[in-house]
Design a protein around this motif. Sequence first.
Motif, PDB file in Angstrom:
ATOM      1  N   VAL A 199     -20.793 -16.541  46.939  1.00 21.89           N
ATOM      2  CA  VAL A 199     -20.248 -17.258  48.091  1.00 21.89           C
ATOM      3  C   VAL A 199     -20.094 -16.323  49.288  1.00 21.89           C
ATOM      4  O   VAL A 199     -20.367 -16.709  50.434  1.00 21.89           O
ATOM      5  CB  VAL A 199     -18.906 -17.925  47.725  1.00 21.89           C
ATOM      6  N   HIS A 247     -21.480 -16.905  53.133  1.00 19.85           N
ATOM      7  CA  HIS A 247     -20.604 -16.863  54.304  1.00 19.85           C
ATOM      8  C   HIS A 247     -21.017 -15.757  55.276  1.00 19.85           C
ATOM      9  O   HIS A 247     -20.953 -15.944  56.495  1.00 19.85           O
ATOM     10  CB  HIS A 247     -19.155 -16.666  53.852  1.00 19.85           C
ATOM     11  N   LYS A 291     -16.906 -19.309  57.017  1.00 13.84           N
ATOM     12  CA  LYS A 291     -16.500 -19.742  55.685  1.00 13.84           C
ATOM     13  C   LYS A 291     -16.696 -21.254  55.615  1.00 13.84           C
ATOM     14  O   LYS A 291     -15.773 -22.033  55.827  1.00 13.84           O
ATOM     15  CB  LYS A 291     -15.058 -19.332  55.413  1.00 13.84           C
ATOM     16  N   VAL A 302     -18.330 -23.037  52.937  1.00 11.07           N
ATOM     17  CA  VAL A 302     -18.355 -23.671  51.615  1.00 11.07           C
ATOM     18  C   VAL A 302     -16.955 -24.164  51.275  1.00 11.07           C
ATOM     19  O   VAL A 302     -15.998 -23.390  51.263  1.00 11.07           O
ATOM     20  CB  VAL A 302     -18.856 -22.689  50.539  1.00 11.07           C
ATOM     21  N   ASP A 303     -16.830 -25.455  51.008  1.00  2.79           N
ATOM     22  CA  ASP A 303     -15.527 -26.047  50.698  1.00  2.79           C
ATOM     23  C   ASP A 303     -15.191 -25.973  49.213  1.00  2.79           C
ATOM     24  O   ASP A 303     -14.051 -25.712  48.838  1.00  2.79           O
ATOM     25  CB  ASP A 303     -15.500 -27.514  51.147  1.00  2.79           C
ATOM     26  N   THR A 304     -16.183 -26.236  48.382  1.00  2.00           N
ATOM     27  CA  THR A 304     -15.956 -26.338  46.944  1.00  2.00           C
ATOM     28  C   THR A 304     -17.061 -25.616  46.189  1.00  2.00           C
ATOM     29  O   THR A 304     -18.236 -25.700  46.568  1.00  2.00           O
ATOM     30  CB  THR A 304     -15.914 -27.810  46.490  1.00  2.00           C
ATOM     31  N   VAL A 305     -16.672 -24.914  45.117  1.00  2.00           N
ATOM     32  CA  VAL A 305     -17.641 -24.224  44.269  1.00  2.00           C
ATOM     33  C   VAL A 305     -17.537 -24.779  42.855  1.00  2.00           C
ATOM     34  O   VAL A 305     -16.437 -24.868  42.295  1.00  2.00           O
ATOM     35  CB  VAL A 305     -17.397 -22.702  44.242  1.00  2.00           C
ATOM     36  N   CYS A 322     -12.239 -21.464  49.288  1.00  2.00           N
ATOM     37  CA  CYS A 322     -12.962 -22.449  48.493  1.00  2.00           C
ATOM     38  C   CYS A 322     -12.070 -23.076  47.437  1.00  2.00           C
ATOM     39  O   CYS A 322     -11.258 -22.396  46.816  1.00  2.00           O
ATOM     40  CB  CYS A 322     -14.143 -21.789  47.772  1.00  2.00           C
TER      41      CYS A 322
END
Length: 330
Positions: free
Chosen positions: A244, A248, A254, A256-259, A295
């Motif tokens: 991630v 980024h 930044k 990406v909200d969810t991994v 995240c």
Amino acid sequence: MKTYRIRRPKIVVIGGGTGLPVILNGLRYQSADITAVVTVADDGGSSGKLRESINMSPPGDLRNVLVALSDMPQMYEKIFQYRFKKEDDFLADHTIGNLIIAALSEMKESTYDAIQLLTKFMHVDGHIYPASEKSLTLHAKFLDGSEVEGESKIADDRKKIDYVYVTNTHDDEKPKAARKVVTAIKEADMIVLGPGSLYTSILPNLMIEDLGQAIVESEAEVVYICNIMTQKGETEHFSDAEHVKVLHKHLNAKFVDTVLVNTEPIPDDYMDFEVYDEYLVQVKHDFQSLRDEECRVISADFLELRDGGVFHDGNKVVEELFRLVFGTKY
């Protein structure tokens, strides 16, 4: 059997390689409004030979996505995916599907238009767009200051990558997203990255400036499906958080909200490393660092074991994606 809902969520899936079709096939049976954005930086194998021969976008990843979203009979699929034997001289290693895409690209003078025609011909449920309408060349700058050109060569020396970028293969113009790609991203309820090789399947798309910027500015839920295994010459010794961080860093945001992270261990001595020689070890977890990247982390058993290889279970991943998209947007 498909699951029908009053509102089909708009889901854009971005990437390439073998992981993308697994997710797309699962999404197709959940009645999503799917858009697949597919990398055009592949320069190896059949795709590489064809893009050099007739100045077209590499067809391999586009071919696999067409099959994943098509409802054509299995026999037709087998014909489309048939690969000529190595001893077949000129046709060696080419698939029939790649040759069909090449012929239509020449006929229509555009791989983009060829794919739009094939989506109708193959009864594709969704939209398939190459990330760019021109083939791209992937460049990697290493931490030691050296640089290499070509997606197929990046992992050869197993050097640590600082960053990657793309250029148009056949002209000096600035790479730009294909028609309708940016609009699809802006209208999406969810944007899914991966699964796929971080530097050679996912980032080549994001390094197209207007495409990457559209993702950063999007109000959609951005989900990264983290790889299960580290890859030789790309993500050696990487944790999930380091994957991630690289995303980024490349977009300087930044975003990406969810991994989605697989936590199911791979059985000892299961992997056939002669067949899957690019994979090394299972990705380690660093949940605190993922949270430091702002995240949300969803960890679960997303593992599928088959044919001596390690894959994401498409149905389990898609089930989680739908929980997310309906939980965040509806």
